[in-house]
Design a protein around this motif. Structure first.
Motif, PDB file in Angstrom:
ATOM      1  N   LEU A   1       0.822  -1.205   0.000  1.00  0.00           N
ATOM      2  CA  LEU A   1       0.000   0.000   0.000  1.00  0.00           C
ATOM      3  C   LEU A   1       0.859   1.259   0.000  1.00  0.00           C
ATOM      4  O   LEU A   1       0.523   2.252  -0.646  1.00  0.00           O
ATOM      5  N   SER A   2       1.996   1.221   0.718  1.00  0.00           N
ATOM      6  CA  SER A   2       2.868   2.393   0.747  1.00  0.00           C
ATOM      7  C   SER A   2       3.494   2.670  -0.616  1.00  0.00           C
ATOM      8  O   SER A   2       3.850   3.811  -0.915  1.00  0.00           O
ATOM      9  N   VAL A   3       3.626   1.625  -1.446  1.00  0.00           N
ATOM     10  CA  VAL A   3       4.104   1.822  -2.819  1.00  0.00           C
ATOM     11  C   VAL A   3       2.985   2.353  -3.708  1.00  0.00           C
ATOM     12  O   VAL A   3       3.207   3.209  -4.564  1.00  0.00           O
ATOM     13  N   LEU A   4       1.766   1.863  -3.503  1.00  0.00           N
ATOM     14  CA  LEU A   4       0.640   2.251  -4.352  1.00  0.00           C
ATOM     15  C   LEU A   4       0.112   3.644  -4.022  1.00  0.00           C
ATOM     16  O   LEU A   4      -0.381   4.354  -4.910  1.00  0.00           O
ATOM     17  N   LEU A   5       0.211   4.058  -2.764  1.00  0.00           N
ATOM     18  CA  LEU A   5      -0.370   5.328  -2.353  1.00  0.00           C
ATOM     19  C   LEU A   5       0.223   6.536  -3.090  1.00  0.00           C
ATOM     20  O   LEU A   5      -0.534   7.429  -3.505  1.00  0.00           O
ATOM     21  N   PRO A   6       1.553   6.631  -3.278  1.00  0.00           N
ATOM     22  CA  PRO A   6       2.066   7.754  -4.074  1.00  0.00           C
ATOM     23  C   PRO A   6       1.533   7.771  -5.500  1.00  0.00           C
ATOM     24  O   PRO A   6       1.334   8.839  -6.096  1.00  0.00           O
ATOM     25  N   LEU A   7       1.295   6.573  -6.065  1.00  0.00           N
ATOM     26  CA  LEU A   7       0.758   6.496  -7.424  1.00  0.00           C
ATOM     27  C   LEU A   7      -0.699   6.940  -7.456  1.00  0.00           C
ATOM     28  O   LEU A   7      -1.141   7.591  -8.410  1.00  0.00           O
ATOM     29  N   VAL A   8      -1.469   6.593  -6.411  1.00  0.00           N
ATOM     30  CA  VAL A   8      -2.848   7.078  -6.310  1.00  0.00           C
ATOM     31  C   VAL A   8      -2.848   8.604  -6.193  1.00  0.00           C
ATOM     32  O   VAL A   8      -3.666   9.290  -6.834  1.00  0.00           O
ATOM     33  N   ALA A   9      -1.959   9.130  -5.372  1.00  0.00           N
ATOM     34  CA  ALA A   9      -1.880  10.583  -5.200  1.00  0.00           C
ATOM     35  C   ALA A   9      -1.561  11.280  -6.519  1.00  0.00           C
ATOM     36  O   ALA A   9      -2.115  12.335  -6.837  1.00  0.00           O
ATOM     37  N   ARG A  10      -0.688  10.673  -7.297  1.00  0.00           N
ATOM     38  CA  ARG A  10      -0.317  11.274  -8.579  1.00  0.00           C
ATOM     39  C   ARG A  10      -1.434  11.145  -9.607  1.00  0.00           C
ATOM     40  O   ARG A  10      -1.747  12.123 -10.311  1.00  0.00           O
ATOM     41  N   ASP A  11      -2.067   9.965  -9.697  1.00  0.00           N
ATOM     42  CA  ASP A  11      -3.015   9.712 -10.779  1.00  0.00           C
ATOM     43  C   ASP A  11      -4.448  10.143 -10.449  1.00  0.00           C
ATOM     44  O   ASP A  11      -5.183  10.571 -11.337  1.00  0.00           O
ATOM     45  N   THR A  12      -4.862  10.027  -9.171  1.00  0.00           N
ATOM     46  CA  THR A  12      -6.242  10.343  -8.788  1.00  0.00           C
ATOM     47  C   THR A  12      -6.385  11.760  -8.269  1.00  0.00           C
ATOM     48  O   THR A  12      -7.317  12.482  -8.643  1.00  0.00           O
ATOM     49  N   TRP A  13      -5.467  12.163  -7.393  1.00  0.00           N
ATOM     50  CA  TRP A  13      -5.558  13.494  -6.794  1.00  0.00           C
ATOM     51  C   TRP A  13      -4.675  14.514  -7.499  1.00  0.00           C
ATOM     52  O   TRP A  13      -4.730  15.697  -7.201  1.00  0.00           O
ATOM     53  N   HIS A  14      -3.825  14.019  -8.428  1.00  0.00           N
ATOM     54  CA  HIS A  14      -2.962  14.885  -9.250  1.00  0.00           C
ATOM     55  C   HIS A  14      -2.050  15.758  -8.387  1.00  0.00           C
ATOM     56  O   HIS A  14      -1.766  16.906  -8.723  1.00  0.00           O
ATOM     57  N   HIS A  15      -1.591  15.179  -7.289  1.00  0.00           N
ATOM     58  CA  HIS A  15      -0.666  15.881  -6.413  1.00  0.00           C
ATOM     59  C   HIS A  15       0.180  14.814  -5.709  1.00  0.00           C
ATOM     60  O   HIS A  15      -0.240  14.284  -4.679  1.00  0.00           O
ATOM     61  N   PRO A  16       1.373  14.493  -6.209  1.00  0.00           N
ATOM     62  CA  PRO A  16       2.161  13.399  -5.641  1.00  0.00           C
ATOM     63  C   PRO A  16       2.409  13.517  -4.143  1.00  0.00           C
ATOM     64  O   PRO A  16       2.410  12.511  -3.427  1.00  0.00           O
ATOM     65  N   ALA A  17       2.614  14.720  -3.632  1.00  0.00           N
ATOM     66  CA  ALA A  17       2.928  14.881  -2.213  1.00  0.00           C
ATOM     67  C   ALA A  17       1.720  14.646  -1.308  1.00  0.00           C
ATOM     68  O   ALA A  17       1.865  14.546  -0.087  1.00  0.00           O
ATOM     69  N   ALA A  18       0.513  14.526  -1.895  1.00  0.00           N
ATOM     70  CA  ALA A  18      -0.680  14.333  -1.067  1.00  0.00           C
ATOM     71  C   ALA A  18      -0.632  13.032  -0.288  1.00  0.00           C
ATOM     72  O   ALA A  18      -1.271  12.910   0.765  1.00  0.00           O
ATOM     73  N   PHE A  19       0.114  12.051  -0.772  1.00  0.00           N
ATOM     74  CA  PHE A  19       0.177  10.793  -0.034  1.00  0.00           C
ATOM     75  C   PHE A  19       0.836  10.997   1.335  1.00  0.00           C
ATOM     76  O   PHE A  19       0.541  10.284   2.292  1.00  0.00           O
ATOM     77  N   GLY A  20       1.712  11.993   1.425  1.00  0.00           N
ATOM     78  CA  GLY A  20       2.319  12.295   2.712  1.00  0.00           C
ATOM     79  C   GLY A  20       1.312  12.798   3.719  1.00  0.00           C
ATOM     80  O   GLY A  20       1.339  12.415   4.899  1.00  0.00           O
ATOM     81  N   TRP A  21       0.371  13.624   3.276  1.00  0.00           N
ATOM     82  CA  TRP A  21      -0.657  14.136   4.175  1.00  0.00           C
ATOM     83  C   TRP A  21      -1.607  13.029   4.617  1.00  0.00           C
ATOM     84  O   TRP A  21      -2.006  12.967   5.785  1.00  0.00           O
ATOM     85  N   VAL A  22      -1.961  12.151   3.682  1.00  0.00           N
ATOM     86  CA  VAL A  22      -2.839  11.039   4.041  1.00  0.00           C
ATOM     87  C   VAL A  22      -2.151  10.127   5.055  1.00  0.00           C
ATOM     88  O   VAL A  22      -2.754   9.693   6.041  1.00  0.00           O
ATOM     89  N   SER A  23      -0.880   9.851   4.834  1.00  0.00           N
ATOM     90  CA  SER A  23      -0.128   9.021   5.775  1.00  0.00           C
ATOM     91  C   SER A  23      -0.013   9.693   7.132  1.00  0.00           C
ATOM     92  O   SER A  23      -0.066   9.039   8.178  1.00  0.00           O
ATOM     93  N   ALA A  24       0.141  11.013   7.131  1.00  0.00           N
ATOM     94  CA  ALA A  24       0.248  11.750   8.390  1.00  0.00           C
ATOM     95  C   ALA A  24      -1.049  11.665   9.183  1.00  0.00           C
ATOM     96  O   ALA A  24      -1.031  11.519  10.418  1.00  0.00           O
ATOM     97  N   VAL A  25      -2.180  11.746   8.497  1.00  0.00           N
ATOM     98  CA  VAL A  25      -3.470  11.639   9.176  1.00  0.00           C
ATOM     99  C   VAL A  25      -3.627  10.251   9.794  1.00  0.00           C
ATOM    100  O   VAL A  25      -4.096  10.105  10.931  1.00  0.00           O
ATOM    101  N   PHE A  26      -3.227   9.227   9.063  1.00  0.00           N
ATOM    102  CA  PHE A  26      -3.260   7.869   9.613  1.00  0.00           C
ATOM    103  C   PHE A  26      -2.384   7.788  10.854  1.00  0.00           C
ATOM    104  O   PHE A  26      -2.770   7.203  11.874  1.00  0.00           O
TER     105      PHE A  26
END
Length: 409
Positions: free
Chosen positions: A231-256
């Motif tokens: 999941l930690s490998v897939l999450l940056p790709l989701v952030a890039r492809d779905t939310w169009h912001h690669p660094a967003a995966f860091g914020w999601v991980s921080a909330v977790f």
């Protein structure tokens, strides 16, 4: 500063460094044109030495001493992480060089973490703190470090770039080593007696082999950690492809991480109302599969943040319960050996998880891999609801320093 507080703060600093590495390195790989497979390789490079260190390092820790090992692990982490921006900014750092530095960083990471956990019973006794409360504080601090390290790294990478942030990452390891050196005394536990290294290593394996609960824990966490790493490998790709912001995966991980920090601090209170097994089983069921299945649906960033926060709250109680159970069941002179072996077994599936997730994302796409991981995660986390060994979580362990373990039958 009291020893327990110093130990918790030091562990927080070291864990923050690990969290920052987990964000800054993937963003550096993506910024230099890396593929999903390269993300998986980088993730595996950070995990494989942790597994090796857990298997072979715990025996050394029991002999050398917990405090020395904790300090040495953080010093090595500071040097190797600082080498990444230093080399990249001067002579250049090819991908294989980054992989080697990640391997070097992880070699003493597992022994260092095992050493800090192994010091807890004596430090708790000196400060008059219940063990489960202390394991909750230590794991809560670790979860809080994920929040602070991931959130700060995501913000700073957007401002400064990935490489400058790694200098701060190295500083957290140095701070942890300094704090343990100055404020945490040697424990009174006698070191493991001298003897053949392989014999002492085999003793550690025998402890895990003979204890049904420890075996069940290793098998369960081996699978779930593999899913989490994927999941930690897939999450940056989701952030890039779905939310169009690669660094967003860091914020999601921080909330977790924020939710998990709160959950860890509540673990002691929860186990006073319900059995350890019930808290553990429900926490695992709610913490993992929902994240994967949600991401597979292509959700908004806002919904993802809410769900990850709830999953983090559930996840927080897992490690405090496991930590207390393990420390209660293992004789003092065997703690680091057993902790290292349990951690190594639990982490053993992580390289495969990251590599398969990265390969699958490149070959079939991110969404099919997320559905697969989510369903498997759900099935695996049903295990603690059944099986006699899991009931041993609620049975008091015999405290006998002359035994390697309290055998579950």
């Amino acid at each position: 500063m009291r020893p327990l507080r110093a130990l918790v703060v030091a562990h927080t600093a070291s864990a923050a460094g690990n969290a920052a590495t987990q964000v800054a390195v993937p963003l550096h790989v993506l910024a230099t044109g890396g593929s999903g497979l390269q993300l998986g390789i980088a993730s595996a490079a950070a995990v494989v030495p942790v597994v090796v260190g857990g298997v072979f390092g715990g025996t050394v820790v029991d002999r050398v001493g917990y405090r020395r090992t904790s300090i040495a692990g953080d010093v090595v982490g500071a040097v190797t992480i600082a080498a990444v921006p230093l080399l990249a900014g001067t002579v250049g750092l090819p991908f294989w060089g980054l992989v080697l530095l990640l391997v070097a960083t992880g070699l003493l990471d597992a022994p260092g973490q095992a050493a800090r956990h192994a010091m807890l019973p004596e430090v708790c006794a000196a400060d008059g703190v219940p063990l489960l409360k202390a394991t909750g504080a230590l794991n809560g601090a670790e979860r809080l470090a994920q929040l602070l390290g991931v959130a700060a790294t995501a913000a700073l990478v957007g401002w400064l770039g990935a490489l400058p942030v790694l200098w701060l990452d190295a500083a957290t390891f140095a701070a942890s080593a300094t704090l343990v050196l100055l404020a945490v005394p040697h424990t009174s536990t006698a070191p493991s007696p001298a003897g053949a290294y392989l014999r002492r290593l085999r003793e550690g394996f025998d402890v895990v082999r003979r204890d049904g609960l420890l075996r069940a824990v290793v098998l369960l966490v081996l699978a779930t950690n593999a899913f989490d790493t994927g999941l930690s490998v897939l999450l940056p790709l989701v952030a890039r492809d779905t939310w169009h912001h690669p660094a967003a995966f860091g914020w999601v991980s921080a909330v977790f991480g924020a939710g998990a920090a709160v959950g860890a601090l509540q673990a002691h209170r929860l186990t006073r109302r319900w059995s350890r097994r019930r808290v553990f089983a429900l926490s695992f069921l709610l913490a993992g599969a929902p994240r994967c299945l949600l991401l597979a649906t292509g959700p908004s960033l806002e919904l993802t943040v809410v769900v990850f926060l709830a999953c983090g709250l559930a996840a927080g109680a897992i490690n405090p319960v496991l930590g207390a159970v393990q420390l209660e069941r293992v004789a003092p002179r065997m703690r680091a050996r057993v902790a290292g072996l349990v951690a190594a077994g639990a982490w053993a599936g992580m390289p495969a998880g990251s590599l398969l997730a990265g390969w699958g994302a490149d070959r079939v796409g991110v969404v099919p891999v997320l559905w697969t991981v989510g369903v498997l995660y759900l099935l695996v986390t049903l295990a603690p609801f059944a099986g006699r060994s899991w009931g041993d979580m609620d049975r008091p362990a015999r405290q006998d320093a002359d035994r390697e373990v309290d055998v579950a039958g």
